[in-house]
Design a protein around this motif. Structure first.
Motif, PDB file in Angstrom:
ATOM      1  N   ALA A  63      39.336  48.780  35.064  1.00  0.00           N
ATOM      2  CA  ALA A  63      40.213  49.116  33.964  1.00  0.00           C
ATOM      3  C   ALA A  63      40.096  47.288  33.198  1.00  0.00           C
ATOM      4  CB  ALA A  63      41.313  48.888  34.962  1.00  0.00           C
ATOM      5  N   SER A  64      40.650  48.220  31.791  1.00  0.00           N
ATOM      6  CA  SER A  64      40.983  47.708  31.238  1.00  0.00           C
ATOM      7  C   SER A  64      42.135  46.216  31.204  1.00  0.00           C
ATOM      8  CB  SER A  64      40.270  47.790  29.311  1.00  0.00           C
ATOM      9  OG  SER A  64      41.667  48.406  29.591  1.00  0.00           O
ATOM     10  N   ALA A  65      42.548  45.188  30.173  1.00  0.00           N
ATOM     11  CA  ALA A  65      43.282  44.761  30.461  1.00  0.00           C
ATOM     12  C   ALA A  65      44.734  45.566  29.792  1.00  0.00           C
ATOM     13  CB  ALA A  65      42.933  43.621  29.880  1.00  0.00           C
ATOM     14  N   LEU A  66      44.431  46.496  28.861  1.00  0.00           N
ATOM     15  CA  LEU A  66      45.183  47.033  28.106  1.00  0.00           C
ATOM     16  C   LEU A  66      45.828  48.191  29.560  1.00  0.00           C
ATOM     17  CD1 LEU A  66      47.064  47.800  26.460  1.00  0.00           C
ATOM     18  CD2 LEU A  66      45.336  49.158  25.476  1.00  0.00           C
ATOM     19  N   ASP A  67      45.344  48.836  30.621  1.00  0.00           N
ATOM     20  CA  ASP A  67      45.194  49.197  31.345  1.00  0.00           C
ATOM     21  C   ASP A  67      45.997  49.281  32.576  1.00  0.00           C
ATOM     22  OD1 ASP A  67      43.727  51.570  30.185  1.00  0.00           O
ATOM     23  OD2 ASP A  67      42.170  51.468  31.304  1.00  0.00           O
ATOM     24  N   ILE A  68      45.848  47.728  32.415  1.00  0.00           N
ATOM     25  CA  ILE A  68      46.545  46.626  33.652  1.00  0.00           C
ATOM     26  C   ILE A  68      47.723  47.190  32.959  1.00  0.00           C
ATOM     27  CG2 ILE A  68      46.810  44.887  35.280  1.00  0.00           C
ATOM     28  CD1 ILE A  68      43.532  45.479  35.118  1.00  0.00           C
ATOM     29  N   SER A  69      48.526  46.332  32.409  1.00  0.00           N
ATOM     30  CA  SER A  69      49.556  45.564  31.427  1.00  0.00           C
ATOM     31  C   SER A  69      50.256  46.982  30.897  1.00  0.00           C
ATOM     32  CB  SER A  69      49.016  44.897  30.308  1.00  0.00           C
ATOM     33  OG  SER A  69      50.286  44.449  29.641  1.00  0.00           O
ATOM     34  N   GLU A  70      49.625  48.398  31.018  1.00  0.00           N
ATOM     35  CA  GLU A  70      50.563  49.425  30.871  1.00  0.00           C
ATOM     36  C   GLU A  70      50.528  50.217  32.174  1.00  0.00           C
ATOM     37  OE1 GLU A  70      49.217  51.623  27.634  1.00  0.00           O
ATOM     38  OE2 GLU A  70      49.968  49.812  26.417  1.00  0.00           O
ATOM     39  N   GLY A  71      49.737  50.315  33.735  1.00  0.00           N
ATOM     40  CA  GLY A  71      50.297  50.474  34.804  1.00  0.00           C
ATOM     41  C   GLY A  71      49.234  51.451  35.065  1.00  0.00           C
ATOM     42  N   ARG A  72      48.501  51.830  34.436  1.00  0.00           N
ATOM     43  CA  ARG A  72      47.288  53.120  34.050  1.00  0.00           C
ATOM     44  C   ARG A  72      46.000  52.653  34.441  1.00  0.00           C
ATOM     45  NH1 ARG A  72      45.589  54.451  29.393  1.00  0.00           N
ATOM     46  NH2 ARG A  72      46.464  52.774  28.184  1.00  0.00           N
ATOM     47  N   CYS A  73      45.925  52.004  35.929  1.00  0.00           N
ATOM     48  CA  CYS A  73      44.993  51.692  36.324  1.00  0.00           C
ATOM     49  C   CYS A  73      45.118  51.837  38.162  1.00  0.00           C
ATOM     50  CB  CYS A  73      44.637  50.468  36.434  1.00  0.00           C
ATOM     51  SG  CYS A  73      46.296  48.916  36.927  1.00  0.00           S
ATOM     52  N   HIS A  74      44.568  52.020  38.918  1.00  0.00           N
ATOM     53  CA  HIS A  74      43.638  51.705  40.258  1.00  0.00           C
ATOM     54  C   HIS A  74      45.071  50.609  40.892  1.00  0.00           C
ATOM     55  CE1 HIS A  74      42.606  51.874  44.884  1.00  0.00           C
ATOM     56  NE2 HIS A  74      41.951  52.999  44.200  1.00  0.00           N
ATOM     57  N   PRO A  75      45.653  51.592  42.051  1.00  0.00           N
ATOM     58  CA  PRO A  75      47.123  50.773  42.553  1.00  0.00           C
ATOM     59  C   PRO A  75      46.136  48.881  42.924  1.00  0.00           C
ATOM     60  CG  PRO A  75      46.629  53.074  43.817  1.00  0.00           C
ATOM     61  CD  PRO A  75      45.699  52.965  42.330  1.00  0.00           C
ATOM     62  N   SER A  76      44.640  49.596  43.707  1.00  0.00           N
ATOM     63  CA  SER A  76      44.315  47.657  44.099  1.00  0.00           C
ATOM     64  C   SER A  76      44.296  46.838  42.806  1.00  0.00           C
ATOM     65  CB  SER A  76      42.810  48.033  44.042  1.00  0.00           C
ATOM     66  OG  SER A  76      42.519  48.439  43.514  1.00  0.00           O
ATOM     67  N   LEU A  77      44.193  47.029  41.669  1.00  0.00           N
ATOM     68  CA  LEU A  77      44.133  46.211  40.286  1.00  0.00           C
ATOM     69  C   LEU A  77      46.006  46.728  39.645  1.00  0.00           C
ATOM     70  CD1 LEU A  77      41.494  47.667  38.643  1.00  0.00           C
ATOM     71  CD2 LEU A  77      41.406  45.874  40.504  1.00  0.00           C
ATOM     72  N   THR A  78      46.786  46.648  40.274  1.00  0.00           N
ATOM     73  CA  THR A  78      48.024  46.223  40.572  1.00  0.00           C
ATOM     74  C   THR A  78      48.374  45.865  40.554  1.00  0.00           C
ATOM     75  OG1 THR A  78      49.219  47.442  41.446  1.00  0.00           O
ATOM     76  CG2 THR A  78      48.971  48.499  39.640  1.00  0.00           C
ATOM     77  N   VAL A  79      49.738  44.372  40.132  1.00  0.00           N
ATOM     78  CA  VAL A  79      49.869  42.628  40.674  1.00  0.00           C
ATOM     79  C   VAL A  79      51.541  43.227  40.533  1.00  0.00           C
ATOM     80  CG1 VAL A  79      50.386  40.582  39.981  1.00  0.00           C
ATOM     81  CG2 VAL A  79      48.191  41.772  39.706  1.00  0.00           C
ATOM     82  N   GLN A  80      51.722  42.692  41.432  1.00  0.00           N
ATOM     83  CA  GLN A  80      53.990  43.017  41.995  1.00  0.00           C
ATOM     84  C   GLN A  80      54.238  41.760  41.624  1.00  0.00           C
ATOM     85  OE1 GLN A  80      54.332  45.371  44.870  1.00  0.00           O
ATOM     86  NE2 GLN A  80      56.612  45.462  44.706  1.00  0.00           N
ATOM     87  N   MET A  81      55.084  41.352  41.611  1.00  0.00           N
ATOM     88  CA  MET A  81      55.852  40.101  42.017  1.00  0.00           C
ATOM     89  C   MET A  81      57.644  39.956  42.529  1.00  0.00           C
ATOM     90  SD  MET A  81      54.585  38.035  39.940  1.00  0.00           S
ATOM     91  CE  MET A  81      53.341  38.249  38.060  1.00  0.00           C
ATOM     92  N   LEU A  82      57.458  38.915  43.312  1.00  0.00           N
ATOM     93  CA  LEU A  82      58.723  38.545  44.317  1.00  0.00           C
ATOM     94  C   LEU A  82      59.248  37.821  44.146  1.00  0.00           C
ATOM     95  CD1 LEU A  82      59.826  39.192  47.380  1.00  0.00           C
ATOM     96  CD2 LEU A  82      58.253  37.958  48.197  1.00  0.00           C
TER      97      LEU A  82
END
Length: 340
Positions: A63-82
């Motif tokens: 995925a591109s950086a834009l896809d990751i930023s907008e949440g349009r990517c595979h769940p394994s590439l998403t970053v969550q914050m606690l």
């Protein structure tokens, strides 16, 4: 993957079984000519075999950086914050503790490391809409006895800071699984056997080790540096696998050692995190806590008496998403609170 599960004709499966090609790695590493010679199959059958085996191999999502930023990517590439439970600290950390990955919280004695970890034990149980993980926490102690009285005090104060309806639905004290590890063998057994069971059952979504340095600083002689580095890499590698496989944050507390060189990532420091370069290369984000000479007056509402509390600093030593910076915070009866 078992090759018998592939959608292939029985004659092709029998041919690769007789040729002892029992893994996708063996099949994909051979050329078409070699496969034909070993299996006695036709060219079309070999193409069909290679296509099915290639499709069965897990592929790394792209995925591109834009896809990751907008949440349009595979769940394994998403970053969550606690969330840390404090807006000031969350702003400083760009949302909180990053997951997946290993976050190291280092600092001198009484810098607030355990206090921050206990607060994360509570915030991890918050629902996702409040930047929590909606699950319990595994807390592994390797130094002192777990401070149960302090935890209960923080729970009572934490319930008053959140929505009363949410506070009624969460039993914070029942979802913190505490384990005491007095040596490396018990720590390794806990991480490799007990923690995976809790993760598979969905009972926890966060692992805290307090601390890593306690078991790795005193059990090795000077001539056992290579052995200690090997054990550290094994521990860090397994924690990374757990973190990325289950998409959870792993928080490791570290001690500090004297800075003989007199410099560090942020300039002159009297101390630096322990365990050397081997452990530093295994850490995703490093936070360094320290005490200052500054104090802050704190009025205790129950008695009305004024007391002074020590101001501490939290420094972002390195992280993929944070600049090198620091902020001030204090440890109160309610928990850890950042200062503007």
């Amino acid at each position: 993957m078992d090759l018998s599960e592939l959608e292939l004709p029985p004659r092709i499966l029998d041919a690769i079984r007789k040729a002892k090609l029992n893994s996708s790695v063996k099949i994909l590493s051979l050329s078409v000519a070699d496969l034909q010679r070993q299996t006695k199959l036709s060219g079309n059958d070999i193409k069909h075999l290679l296509r099915e085996v290639a499709l069965s191999v897990p592929r790394v999502p792209v995925a591109s950086a834009l896809d990751i930023s907008e949440g349009r990517c595979h769940p394994s590439l998403t970053v969550q914050m606690l969330t840390t439970g404090c807006k000031v600290l969350d702003e400083f950390l760009r949302g909180g503790i990053v997951c997946p990955g290993i976050t190291e919280i280092a600092g001198e004695s009484a810098a607030g490391k355990t206090q921050l970890c206990m607060q994360l034990c509570l915030t991890a149980q918050l629902p996702h809409q409040l930047n929590g993980l909606a699950a319990g926490v595994a807390y592994i102690c390797t130094e002192d006895v777990f401070p149960n009285k302090r935890l209960h005090q923080m729970i009572q104060n934490f319930k008053q800071q959140i929505d009363p309806d949410i506070a009624k639905t969460i039993s914070f004290g029942d979802h913190i699984f505490i384990e005491h590890a007095s040596d490396q063998e018990s720590l390794w057994q806990c991480i490799t056997q007990r923690i995976p069971v809790l993760l598979k059952r969905g009972m926890i979504k966060c692992v805290i080790v307090d601390s890593v340095a306690a078991l790795f600083r005193g059990e090795y002689d000077i001539g056992q540096t290579a052995t200690r580095a090997h054990h550290l890499r094994s521990l860090g590698g397994f924690l990374h696998n757990l973190s990325y496989q289950h998409r959870i944050p792993v928080i490791c507390v570290n001690q500090v050692t004297a800075n003989i060189a007199g410099n560090s990532e942020l300039g002159s420091q009297d101390f630096i995190p322990a365990l050397g370069l081997t452990w530093s290369n295994l850490v995703t984000c490093r936070l360094l806590l320290s005490r200052t000479r500054m104090t802050l007056e704190n009025t205790v509402t129950s008695t009305g008496h004024a007391s002074t509390i020590t101001v501490r600093t939290m420094q972002a030593m390195f992280a993929p998403h944070l600049p090198r910076d620091f902020c001030y915070f204090v440890v109160e009866s309610q928990g850890v609170r950042g200062l503007q």
